[in-house]
Write a protein that holds these residues in place. Structure first.
Motif, mmCIF file in Angstrom:
data_model
loop_
_atom_site.group_PDB
_atom_site.id
_atom_site.type_symbol
_atom_site.label_atom_id
_atom_site.label_comp_id
_atom_site.label_asym_id
_atom_site.label_seq_id
_atom_site.Cartn_x
_atom_site.Cartn_y
_atom_site.Cartn_z
ATOM 1 N N LEU A 223 -0.252 -2.306 -35.333
ATOM 2 C CA LEU A 223 -1.345 -1.602 -34.002
ATOM 3 C C LEU A 223 -0.912 -2.059 -33.064
ATOM 4 C CD1 LEU A 223 -3.974 -1.439 -36.457
ATOM 5 C CD2 LEU A 223 -3.494 -0.280 -35.011
ATOM 6 N N ARG A 224 -0.311 -3.263 -33.257
ATOM 7 C CA ARG A 224 0.038 -4.894 -32.247
ATOM 8 C C ARG A 224 1.416 -4.333 -31.649
ATOM 9 N NH1 ARG A 224 -0.509 -8.414 -35.243
ATOM 10 N NH2 ARG A 224 -2.350 -9.606 -35.075
ATOM 11 N N TYR A 228 -1.890 -0.202 -29.817
ATOM 12 C CA TYR A 228 -2.063 -1.423 -29.146
ATOM 13 C C TYR A 228 -1.643 -2.670 -28.275
ATOM 14 C CZ TYR A 228 -5.999 1.316 -31.095
ATOM 15 O OH TYR A 228 -6.910 2.452 -31.610
ATOM 16 N N ASP A 230 0.070 -5.898 -26.537
ATOM 17 C CA ASP A 230 -1.174 -6.496 -25.338
ATOM 18 C C ASP A 230 -0.464 -6.380 -23.760
ATOM 19 O OD1 ASP A 230 -2.593 -7.594 -26.862
ATOM 20 O OD2 ASP A 230 -0.473 -9.223 -27.972
ATOM 21 N N ILE A 255 -7.308 -5.780 -25.624
ATOM 22 C CA ILE A 255 -6.698 -4.753 -26.395
ATOM 23 C C ILE A 255 -6.801 -5.862 -28.265
ATOM 24 C CG2 ILE A 255 -4.183 -4.475 -27.178
ATOM 25 C CD1 ILE A 255 -5.048 -2.878 -25.160
ATOM 26 N N HIS A 258 -9.649 -3.636 -29.261
ATOM 27 C CA HIS A 258 -9.773 -2.710 -30.087
ATOM 28 C C HIS A 258 -8.938 -2.715 -31.890
ATOM 29 C CE1 HIS A 258 -10.468 -1.572 -25.926
ATOM 30 N NE2 HIS A 258 -9.690 -0.528 -25.883
ATOM 31 N N ARG A 259 -7.999 -3.615 -31.658
ATOM 32 C CA ARG A 259 -7.670 -3.597 -33.194
ATOM 33 C C ARG A 259 -7.848 -4.101 -33.979
ATOM 34 N NH1 ARG A 259 -2.470 -5.673 -29.417
ATOM 35 N NH2 ARG A 259 -3.376 -8.011 -30.016
ATOM 36 N N VAL A 289 -7.675 5.380 -36.757
ATOM 37 C CA VAL A 289 -7.267 5.244 -34.791
ATOM 38 C C VAL A 289 -7.806 6.429 -34.708
ATOM 39 C CG1 VAL A 289 -5.403 5.573 -33.187
ATOM 40 C CG2 VAL A 289 -5.618 3.778 -35.794
ATOM 41 N N GLU A 293 -10.486 5.997 -31.607
ATOM 42 C CA GLU A 293 -10.330 6.798 -30.041
ATOM 43 C C GLU A 293 -11.670 7.618 -30.338
ATOM 44 O OE1 GLU A 293 -8.796 5.647 -27.906
ATOM 45 O OE2 GLU A 293 -7.681 3.736 -28.938
ATOM 46 N N LYS A 297 -15.320 3.687 -29.893
ATOM 47 C CA LYS A 297 -14.681 3.145 -28.254
ATOM 48 C C LYS A 297 -16.227 3.279 -27.298
ATOM 49 C CE LYS A 297 -10.920 2.957 -26.425
ATOM 50 N NZ LYS A 297 -10.069 3.422 -25.969
ATOM 51 N N ARG A 313 -2.364 6.977 -27.510
ATOM 52 C CA ARG A 313 -1.737 5.685 -28.865
ATOM 53 C C ARG A 313 -2.749 6.429 -30.448
ATOM 54 N NH1 ARG A 313 -6.848 1.889 -25.710
ATOM 55 N NH2 ARG A 313 -5.466 0.900 -24.135
#
Length: 326
Positions: A223-224, A228, A230, A255, A258-259, A289, A293, A297, A313
């Motif tokens: 994810l990082r 999502y 940075d 961000i 989101h994670r 995910v 999405e 969100k 994403r």
């Protein structure tokens, strides 16, 4: 309205939709017959004029006219834009698919977008049955391409249209140029001829994801690193650095949120998270995910889910998880 169905205009094969709108039919019907029964708007174009009556060269308005109603301007486009009428789109679908019976057919928005789907061979992922559909839609918005994809989502509204954009292995798009009508028919024929093979490819991909165990740390890292990501910290010696730094920090925190929220879905809050195919698997990770999405969100926009950062994403998560599983 979340469904965004125009004037309740949708036809569904045997099974009604969650929104309860439209006509449920029991006997197979091809796209041309269904479009006629639906009452799709006739499409015309007109030149533009100022309020003083002066013609505006190079532009035209795409207009939809339904029986008994006032005309509606769907969009304003350049003269190079070649619209495909909904009736022509349905005819191209029938010729390309040998008049495959529709699963769903409907109009979105003010009638500017027609979607058609038909059911493909189904399969299951660890006992969880998945259906496949060939979907095509024709937007007369002036900015969006006509598109077809193979998806396990039964499209019955705007929300499910958005969701279908996350679940496909390949899609085809045609821009509205002078050869658009011919292109769309050739393109649909190609999609149809490859549909069974693509259905098998989807099943293979889903089975791979459902059969691969992924650790919490692996999913967090993915994810990082890939989904999502940075934002890049601004340079410290530029003009307006403090403002840029504050904006960067706000983006970075969002961000991270989101994670965290996606991982919470993966850890038991997602729909279907208690199934064998979901728990601790790459399949569950990807669906977390997708659910976030499409539905989780705040201030989620349909255009983002279909074409923008949300779509990117979801596709990145699918690609990276499948690569990891393989």
């Amino acid at each position: 309205m979340a469904h965004n169905i125009h004037d309740k205009k949708i036809i569904l094969m045997r099974q009604p939709a969650w929104h309860g709108l439209g006509l449920v039919i029991q006997e197979p019907m091809n796209a041309t017959a269904a479009a006629l029964k639906l009452g799709v708007p006739a499409i015309t174009t007109e030149g533009l004029q100022t309020t003083a009556g002066v013609s505006i060269p190079g532009y035209k308005a795409i207009i939809g006219k339904e029986e008994g109603k006032d005309p509606v301007v769907f969009s304003v486009v350049t003269n190079e834009y070649q619209e495909i009428s909904h009736a022509d789109f349905a005819g191209a679908w029938d010729r390309a698919t040998n008049k495959a019976p529709v699963e769903t057919i409907g109009l979105l928005g003010r009638g500017e977008t027609l979607f058609i789907s038909t059911k493909m061979p189904n399969f299951d992922v660890k006992g969880d049955e998945c259906n496949n559909y060939l979907l095509a839609y024709n937007p007369l918005t002036g900015k969006d391409a006509s598109t077809a994809r193979i998806t396990p989502v039964r499209v019955v509204c705007q929300n499910t249209m958005n969701q279908s954009a996350t679940n496909f292995t390949q899609q085809f798009k045609v821009i509205h140029t002078s050869d658009a009508a011919k292109d769309i028919e050739r393109w649909l024929q190609k999609v149809w001829s490859l549909s069974v093979a693509k259905a098998e490819a989807v099943k293979e991909a889903f089975d791979i994801l459902a059969g691969f165990r992924i650790s919490d740390n692996e999913f967090k890292d993915l994810l990082r690193r890939d989904v999502y990501i940075d934002p890049i910290r601004p340079e410290s010696d530029g003009e307006g650095f403090l403002d840029k730094l504050a904006s960067w920090e706000k983006q970075r925190k969002r961000i991270e949120e989101h994670r965290v929220e996606v991982f919470d879905l993966y850890n038991g809050k997602a729909i279907g998270s208690d199934t064998e195919a979901f728990k601790g698997t790459a399949w569950g990770a990807w669906n977390s995910v997708v659910e976030y999405e499409d539905y989780g969100k705040s201030r989620r926009q349909a255009s983002s889910a279909l074409y923008g950062a949300g779509s990117d994403r979801k596709n990145a998560a699918f690609t990276e998880l499948l690569a990891l599983a393989r």
